[in-house]
Write a protein that holds these residues in place. Structure first.
Motif, PDB file in Angstrom:
ATOM      1  N   ILE A 195       0.845  -1.196   0.000  1.00  0.00           N
ATOM      2  CA  ILE A 195       0.000   0.000   0.000  1.00  0.00           C
ATOM      3  C   ILE A 195       0.882   1.249   0.000  1.00  0.00           C
ATOM      4  O   ILE A 195       0.603   2.217  -0.709  1.00  0.00           O
ATOM      5  CB  ILE A 195      -0.975  -0.024   1.190  1.00  0.00           C
ATOM      6  CG1 ILE A 195      -1.974  -1.171   1.017  1.00  0.00           C
ATOM      7  CG2 ILE A 195      -1.686   1.314   1.332  1.00  0.00           C
ATOM      8  CD1 ILE A 195      -2.820  -1.464   2.242  1.00  0.00           C
ATOM      9  N   ARG A 196       1.955   1.221   0.769  1.00  0.00           N
ATOM     10  CA  ARG A 196       2.898   2.344   0.793  1.00  0.00           C
ATOM     11  C   ARG A 196       3.476   2.592  -0.600  1.00  0.00           C
ATOM     12  O   ARG A 196       3.559   3.738  -1.055  1.00  0.00           O
ATOM     13  CB  ARG A 196       4.025   2.074   1.783  1.00  0.00           C
ATOM     14  CG  ARG A 196       5.117   3.146   1.753  1.00  0.00           C
ATOM     15  CD  ARG A 196       6.244   2.797   2.669  1.00  0.00           C
ATOM     16  NE  ARG A 196       5.781   3.023   4.031  1.00  0.00           N
ATOM     17  CZ  ARG A 196       6.483   2.727   5.114  1.00  0.00           C
ATOM     18  NH1 ARG A 196       7.678   2.190   5.002  1.00  0.00           N
ATOM     19  NH2 ARG A 196       6.008   2.967   6.300  1.00  0.00           N
ATOM     20  N   ASN A 197       3.863   1.534  -1.284  1.00  0.00           N
ATOM     21  CA  ASN A 197       4.449   1.679  -2.615  1.00  0.00           C
ATOM     22  C   ASN A 197       3.449   2.223  -3.633  1.00  0.00           C
ATOM     23  O   ASN A 197       3.821   2.963  -4.528  1.00  0.00           O
ATOM     24  CB  ASN A 197       5.010   0.347  -3.108  1.00  0.00           C
ATOM     25  CG  ASN A 197       6.210  -0.094  -2.314  1.00  0.00           C
ATOM     26  OD1 ASN A 197       6.906   0.702  -1.695  1.00  0.00           O
ATOM     27  ND2 ASN A 197       6.469  -1.389  -2.318  1.00  0.00           N
ATOM     28  N   VAL A 198       2.186   1.840  -3.491  1.00  0.00           N
ATOM     29  CA  VAL A 198       1.159   2.263  -4.445  1.00  0.00           C
ATOM     30  C   VAL A 198       0.704   3.696  -4.186  1.00  0.00           C
ATOM     31  O   VAL A 198       0.573   4.493  -5.110  1.00  0.00           O
ATOM     32  CB  VAL A 198      -0.055   1.305  -4.405  1.00  0.00           C
ATOM     33  CG1 VAL A 198      -1.212   1.837  -5.233  1.00  0.00           C
ATOM     34  CG2 VAL A 198       0.349  -0.088  -4.875  1.00  0.00           C
ATOM     35  N   PHE A 199       0.475   4.034  -2.923  1.00  0.00           N
ATOM     36  CA  PHE A 199      -0.151   5.319  -2.612  1.00  0.00           C
ATOM     37  C   PHE A 199       0.830   6.402  -2.160  1.00  0.00           C
ATOM     38  O   PHE A 199       0.435   7.555  -2.013  1.00  0.00           O
ATOM     39  CB  PHE A 199      -1.273   5.123  -1.585  1.00  0.00           C
ATOM     40  CG  PHE A 199      -2.443   4.396  -2.157  1.00  0.00           C
ATOM     41  CD1 PHE A 199      -3.396   5.065  -2.899  1.00  0.00           C
ATOM     42  CD2 PHE A 199      -2.575   3.034  -2.000  1.00  0.00           C
ATOM     43  CE1 PHE A 199      -4.469   4.399  -3.456  1.00  0.00           C
ATOM     44  CE2 PHE A 199      -3.654   2.349  -2.548  1.00  0.00           C
ATOM     45  CZ  PHE A 199      -4.597   3.037  -3.281  1.00  0.00           C
ATOM     46  N   GLU A 200       2.058   6.059  -1.936  1.00  0.00           N
ATOM     47  CA  GLU A 200       3.168   6.952  -1.603  1.00  0.00           C
ATOM     48  C   GLU A 200       2.763   8.202  -0.833  1.00  0.00           C
ATOM     49  O   GLU A 200       2.507   8.139   0.357  1.00  0.00           O
ATOM     50  CB  GLU A 200       3.928   7.315  -2.874  1.00  0.00           C
ATOM     51  CG  GLU A 200       4.573   6.128  -3.546  1.00  0.00           C
ATOM     52  CD  GLU A 200       5.246   6.486  -4.842  1.00  0.00           C
ATOM     53  OE1 GLU A 200       4.892   7.511  -5.457  1.00  0.00           O
ATOM     54  OE2 GLU A 200       6.151   5.729  -5.238  1.00  0.00           O
ATOM     55  N   GLU A 201       2.711   9.351  -1.506  1.00  0.00           N
ATOM     56  CA  GLU A 201       2.496  10.623  -0.814  1.00  0.00           C
ATOM     57  C   GLU A 201       1.065  10.807  -0.311  1.00  0.00           C
ATOM     58  O   GLU A 201       0.800  11.717   0.456  1.00  0.00           O
ATOM     59  CB  GLU A 201       2.906  11.807  -1.700  1.00  0.00           C
ATOM     60  CG  GLU A 201       2.048  12.023  -2.915  1.00  0.00           C
ATOM     61  CD  GLU A 201       2.430  11.155  -4.098  1.00  0.00           C
ATOM     62  OE1 GLU A 201       1.628  11.100  -5.045  1.00  0.00           O
ATOM     63  OE2 GLU A 201       3.498  10.508  -4.090  1.00  0.00           O
ATOM     64  N   ARG A 202       0.158   9.945  -0.707  1.00  0.00           N
ATOM     65  CA  ARG A 202      -1.223  10.032  -0.212  1.00  0.00           C
ATOM     66  C   ARG A 202      -1.416   9.241   1.075  1.00  0.00           C
ATOM     67  O   ARG A 202      -2.501   9.182   1.625  1.00  0.00           O
ATOM     68  CB  ARG A 202      -2.199   9.511  -1.265  1.00  0.00           C
ATOM     69  CG  ARG A 202      -2.233  10.375  -2.514  1.00  0.00           C
ATOM     70  CD  ARG A 202      -3.275   9.907  -3.467  1.00  0.00           C
ATOM     71  NE  ARG A 202      -2.724   8.828  -4.275  1.00  0.00           N
ATOM     72  CZ  ARG A 202      -3.437   8.100  -5.109  1.00  0.00           C
ATOM     73  NH1 ARG A 202      -4.731   8.285  -5.224  1.00  0.00           N
ATOM     74  NH2 ARG A 202      -2.867   7.151  -5.817  1.00  0.00           N
TER      75      ARG A 202
END
Length: 89
Positions: A65-72
């Motif tokens: 999830i961190r890799n997909v949504f990064e700054e969000r």
């Protein structure tokens, strides 16, 4: 995340019954490559902000999830989920 995942909207209501079709997936992804219960609905909803309440930020799906949504993405201690989502464990 506390060994299981649940999705809530910004009002603290549990999100259930999110359905989509394979053609709704971003180009290049297949259903076999993503978690169908959490990541697929997140990809379909494409939220502007994702908040994860966890004490285990190194867990596999959390990392995805961190890799997909990064700054969000924002992380909060799991104990804070009990304050925001009153009535939920």
């Amino acid at each position: 995340y506390d060994k299981t995942y649940q999705l809530f909207d910004m009002n603290g209501s549990l999100l259930t019954g999110i359905e989509g079709k394979l053609e709704d997936l971003p180009v290049g992804l297949t259903i076999d490559e993503i978690d169908s219960e959490i990541l697929f609905p997140l990809l379909l909803l494409a939220p502007e902000e994702v908040c994860i309440y966890t004490d285990d930020s190194d867990e596999g799906l959390v990392q995805t999830i961190r890799n997909v949504f990064e700054e969000r993405l924002s992380f909060f201690p799991y104990r804070m989920s009990k304050l925001f989502f009153s009535g939920n464990p």
